[in-house]
Write an enzyme that holds these catalytic residues in place. Sequence first.
Site, PDB file in Angstrom:
ATOM      1  N   HIS A   1      -1.590   1.560  -4.134  1.00  0.00           N
ATOM      2  CA  HIS A   1      -1.946   2.981  -4.019  1.00  0.00           C
ATOM      3  C   HIS A   1      -1.054   3.891  -4.856  1.00  0.00           C
ATOM      4  O   HIS A   1      -1.000   5.090  -4.620  1.00  0.00           O
ATOM      5  CB  HIS A   1      -1.925   3.400  -2.539  1.00  0.00           C
ATOM      6  CG  HIS A   1      -2.951   2.687  -1.706  1.00  0.00           C
ATOM      7  ND1 HIS A   1      -2.914   2.628  -0.341  1.00  0.00           N
ATOM      8  CD2 HIS A   1      -4.073   2.004  -2.074  1.00  0.00           C
ATOM      9  CE1 HIS A   1      -3.956   1.929   0.104  1.00  0.00           C
ATOM     10  NE2 HIS A   1      -4.667   1.542  -0.927  1.00  0.00           N
TER      11      HIS A   1
ATOM     12  N   ASN B   1       3.221  -7.294  13.083  1.00  0.00           N
ATOM     13  CA  ASN B   1       2.810  -5.926  13.388  1.00  0.00           C
ATOM     14  C   ASN B   1       3.217  -5.598  14.818  1.00  0.00           C
ATOM     15  O   ASN B   1       3.208  -6.453  15.694  1.00  0.00           O
ATOM     16  CB  ASN B   1       1.290  -5.766  13.224  1.00  0.00           C
ATOM     17  CG  ASN B   1       0.870  -4.321  13.074  1.00  0.00           C
ATOM     18  OD1 ASN B   1       1.214  -3.461  13.892  1.00  0.00           O
ATOM     19  ND2 ASN B   1       0.145  -4.028  12.021  1.00  0.00           N
TER      20      ASN B   1
ATOM     21  N   GLN C   1       0.850  -1.199   0.000  1.00  0.00           N
ATOM     22  CA  GLN C   1       0.000   0.000   0.000  1.00  0.00           C
ATOM     23  C   GLN C   1       0.880   1.240   0.000  1.00  0.00           C
ATOM     24  O   GLN C   1       0.382   2.351  -0.113  1.00  0.00           O
ATOM     25  CB  GLN C   1      -0.873   0.019   1.264  1.00  0.00           C
ATOM     26  CG  GLN C   1      -1.853  -1.122   1.353  1.00  0.00           C
ATOM     27  CD  GLN C   1      -2.422  -1.231   2.761  1.00  0.00           C
ATOM     28  OE1 GLN C   1      -3.407  -0.579   3.088  1.00  0.00           O
ATOM     29  NE2 GLN C   1      -1.819  -2.034   3.597  1.00  0.00           N
TER      30      GLN C   1
END
Length: 243
Positions: free
Chosen positions: A123, A217, A105
């Site tokens: 993106h 993460n 992204q």
Amino acid sequence: MTAKVESAIAELREKLWKAKQVVVLTGAGISAESGVPTFRGEGGLWKSYSVMELATPEAFSRDPKLVWEFYNWRRELLAPLTPNPGHQALAEIERGIPHFKLITQNIDGLHRKAGNTDITELHGNIWWVRCTGCARLMEDLRVPLPEMPECPSCGALLRPNVVWFGEMLEPLVLGAAYEAINSCDLMIVVGTSGTVQPAASMGSQAKRSGATVAEVNLEPTPYSGTYDISIAGKSGEILPKLL
Ligand code: OAD
């Protein structure tokens, strides 16, 4: 690093090198250790700047100079930055696995700088510009660009080749992403908060298609509990351990 994290890394490493087709989806978190601000959370870009005033087609029609000022600022910030060990590990993994696809992204171009070649940029890319008149696409590395950059072919205003809020993702790009996701047997989702669609649900789509899905993460995300493996930590520290 706790024993639980170490054992999750070992499990993922084993699955990674046995997998036939691997997809990695990245978000802003992978570039955080290179010095790129993320969007949400502490110090996030959208905490200090308004998405609606800076990253929508309406904002660009209303005040293109302001939008270009924002993107020029981001280009200045990104230009000196270099890939971190997380990016480098993914480039190494691409070299070692015959069927590897990277979907990102991020618009910062750091995966390419690290050496990945098969990259689907959902993106767009901040280092590319697109003409609002003739639609010509060009790489443009000037920092900064003029206040109101013009197309060398037709003279119309250029825009950053990024996807703004309210815009559709490029169908060919999206198609390539889903083709990879639907045919992989392992997907690793790295450094994304899982708040922006369609990327947010790509891990779930891979799971529905039968893949093992892992997440790396710093913090739990809305999807952590639904994935097969969830590793809490910095991607720049975790991903090199998969090599
Ligand atoms: P976010 O800023 O929403 O989320 C960043 C994620 O990275 C969070 O879940 C953090 O916990 C995690 N993170 C931060 N540092 C990390 C590290 N060192 N290692 C691992 N994880 C880390 O960014 P995205 O999910 O990428 O879209 O945001 C998605 C989209 O929203 C962006 O592409 C952008 C934005 O608006 C557009 O501009 C169209």
